[in-house]
Scaffold this motif. Structure first.
Motif, short mmCIF file in Angstrom:
data_model
loop_
_atom_site.label_atom_id
_atom_site.label_comp_id
_atom_site.label_asym_id
_atom_site.label_seq_id
_atom_site.Cartn_x
_atom_site.Cartn_y
_atom_site.Cartn_z
N ARG A 92 122.04 90.49 22.24
CA ARG A 92 122.46 90.45 23.65
C ARG A 92 122.06 91.73 24.36
N LYS A 93 122.24 92.85 23.68
CA LYS A 93 121.89 94.13 24.29
C LYS A 93 120.38 94.24 24.53
N VAL A 94 119.60 93.82 23.55
CA VAL A 94 118.15 93.88 23.70
C VAL A 94 117.70 93.03 24.88
N LEU A 95 118.23 91.79 24.96
CA LEU A 95 117.87 90.91 26.07
C LEU A 95 118.29 91.51 27.42
N LEU A 96 119.45 92.16 27.44
CA LEU A 96 119.92 92.79 28.68
C LEU A 96 118.97 93.89 29.12
N TYR A 97 118.57 94.74 28.18
CA TYR A 97 117.71 95.86 28.55
C TYR A 97 116.29 95.42 28.85
N VAL A 98 115.84 94.32 28.24
CA VAL A 98 114.54 93.76 28.60
C VAL A 98 114.57 93.29 30.05
N GLN A 131 105.69 107.24 42.10
CA GLN A 131 105.95 105.90 41.59
C GLN A 131 105.80 105.86 40.08
N GLY A 132 104.73 106.47 39.57
CA GLY A 132 104.52 106.50 38.13
C GLY A 132 105.58 107.29 37.40
N LEU A 133 105.98 108.44 37.95
CA LEU A 133 107.01 109.27 37.32
C LEU A 133 108.36 108.57 37.31
N PHE A 134 108.72 107.93 38.43
CA PHE A 134 109.99 107.22 38.49
C PHE A 134 110.02 106.08 37.47
N LEU A 135 108.89 105.40 37.31
CA LEU A 135 108.83 104.30 36.35
C LEU A 135 109.03 104.82 34.93
N ILE A 136 108.34 105.88 34.57
CA ILE A 136 108.47 106.45 33.22
C ILE A 136 109.90 106.91 32.97
N ILE A 137 110.50 107.57 33.96
CA ILE A 137 111.88 108.04 33.81
C ILE A 137 112.84 106.87 33.64
N SER A 138 112.65 105.81 34.42
CA SER A 138 113.53 104.64 34.33
C SER A 138 113.44 103.99 32.96
N LEU A 139 112.22 103.81 32.46
CA LEU A 139 112.05 103.19 31.14
C LEU A 139 112.62 104.07 30.04
N ALA A 140 112.53 105.39 30.21
CA ALA A 140 113.10 106.31 29.21
C ALA A 140 114.62 106.19 29.15
N VAL A 141 115.25 106.09 30.30
CA VAL A 141 116.71 105.94 30.34
C VAL A 141 117.13 104.61 29.71
N ILE A 142 116.39 103.54 29.99
CA ILE A 142 116.69 102.24 29.42
C ILE A 142 116.56 102.28 27.90
N ALA A 143 115.47 102.89 27.41
CA ALA A 143 115.27 102.99 25.96
C ALA A 143 116.36 103.82 25.30
N ALA A 144 116.78 104.90 25.97
CA ALA A 144 117.83 105.76 25.41
C ALA A 144 119.15 105.02 25.30
N ALA A 191 121.37 104.11 21.98
CA ALA A 191 122.80 104.43 21.89
C ALA A 191 123.59 103.22 21.41
N ASP A 192 123.24 102.03 21.91
CA ASP A 192 123.94 100.82 21.48
C ASP A 192 123.69 100.52 20.01
N VAL A 193 122.48 100.80 19.54
CA VAL A 193 122.17 100.61 18.12
C VAL A 193 123.00 101.56 17.26
N VAL A 194 123.09 102.82 17.70
CA VAL A 194 123.89 103.81 16.97
C VAL A 194 125.36 103.41 16.95
N TYR A 195 125.83 102.83 18.07
CA TYR A 195 127.22 102.38 18.15
C TYR A 195 127.55 101.38 17.05
N VAL A 196 126.59 100.52 16.73
CA VAL A 196 126.83 99.49 15.71
C VAL A 196 127.18 100.14 14.37
N PHE A 197 126.55 101.27 14.07
CA PHE A 197 126.79 101.93 12.80
C PHE A 197 128.03 102.83 12.84
#
Length: 325
Positions: free
Chosen positions: A6-12, A293-306, A310-316
């Motif tokens: 569910r988390k992966v689908l949400l972040y996608v 535009q390019g910088l904002f996109l990279i920053i946004s994707l980095a925050v999403i990946a982070a 965090a959600d994966v670490v939460y599972v453990f």
């Protein structure tokens, strides 16, 4: 597990929304990059080249859906367009040139400040009510100090007055970048003041949040029950208290790691450090919209990946999330 799926689908979905907004916003704004570039060059552009330049910025008469598909295809190839301020340098080249500096400086200092701050916060919570509480006013002050103010003070004292460190830049001008002892030493020497600035201005927040959360957890019923059972104090403090208290900090740390890509803008600007934050500042000054535009996109994707990490670490760390799955 269902929870992670569910988390992966949400972040996608969130990533797709960020990509789509990044595509639509420039096209909804008045004007276009070509007009701005013509204005910068005082009209000294061959009219025959105008259409080619417009196409390089993705400005065509094709239907919006076709432009959108071309945009996604370009992103898949790593093409973020061309910079206006540094035309015709690709935005991707500028971003990739700035990323290592920011990740090396801000990423390393973020991890250091988190580790030191979290460990000290746990210790202060265990020793609450003792002399170590005298550190709290100083930590609260440091937590309230803005990055730029701390940077200016350090520059004034250690660079201007004492002359111990350089005032700006990431390495000594004239050196050829490479894995040579001279260049690496220069990079580390120039990074000392920016690194100290970020660590001092951020670790206090980790200390206070971890201490307060640990104190709260130590007052929970299950901790009292563990003490009543006679479990070793070390086990209670680490397995029962610290492990549960660190959960909110994991989320904050993930957000901080995502923000690493954006850099500590004011710190990088003060030290003229060639990271993402300084590059974004220059892009805003130069009205370089493709670069922004390019910088904002990279920053946004980095925050999403982070956040996904965090959600994966939460599972453990938290068995309750596994039960939800």
């Amino acid at each position: 597990m269902k929870y992670l799926l569910r988390k992966v689908l949400l972040y996608v979905f969130i990533a797709w929304a960020a990509l789509t907004m990044n595509f639509l916003i420039p096209r909804l704004m008045p004007g276009d990059p070509v007009s701005l570039l013509v204005e910068r060059l005082n009209g000294r552009i061959d009219p025959a080249a105008m259409s080619a330049i417009a196409e390089s910025y993705g400005i065509t008469d094709d239907p919006l859906l076709v432009q959108y598909l071309d945009y996604l295809g370009s992103l898949a190839r790593g093409d973020l367009g061309l910079s206006i301020g540094l035309y015709p340098v690709p935005v991707a080249d500028i971003v990739m040139g700035a990323l290592p500096w920011t990740i090396g400086l801000v990423g390393t200092t973020t991890v250091i400040s988190f580790v030191i701050g979290t460990a000290l916060g746990v210790v202060l919570a265990w020793r609450r009510g003792k002399r170590t509480d005298l550190l709290l006013p100083g930590l609260t002050f440091l937590n309230a100090v803005p990055y730029f103010w701390m940077a200016l003070i350090l520059v004034l004292v250690f660079a201007v007055n004492l002359g111990w460190f350089p005032v700006s830049q990431a390495y000594t001008p004239g050196l050829t970048p490479g894995l040579t002892p001279e260049f690496v030493g220069s990079v580390l020497y120039h990074a000392v003041l920016p690194a100290i600035t970020i660590i001092i201005a951020s670790f206090a927040g980790w200390v206070l949040s971890m201490r307060n959360m640990t104190v709260t957890v130590l007052g929970e019923d299950y901790v009292t029950m563990a003490e009543a059972k006679g479990l070793p104090r070390r086990m209670i403090r680490l397995d029962y208290a610290a492990r549960n208290a660190i959960l909110p900090s994991v989320t904050g740390f993930a957000l901080s790691l995502g923000a690493v890509v954006g850099g500590s803008m004011l710190t990088e600007v003060i030290f003229n450090y060639p990271g993402v934050g300084y590059t974004l500042f220059q892009a805003v000054q130069n009205q370089d919209f493709p670069l922004m535009q390019g910088l904002f996109l990279i920053i946004s994707l980095a925050v999403i990946a982070a956040n996904l990490i965090a959600d994966v670490v939460y599972v453990f760390l938290d068995p309750r999330t596994r039960q939800e799955g």
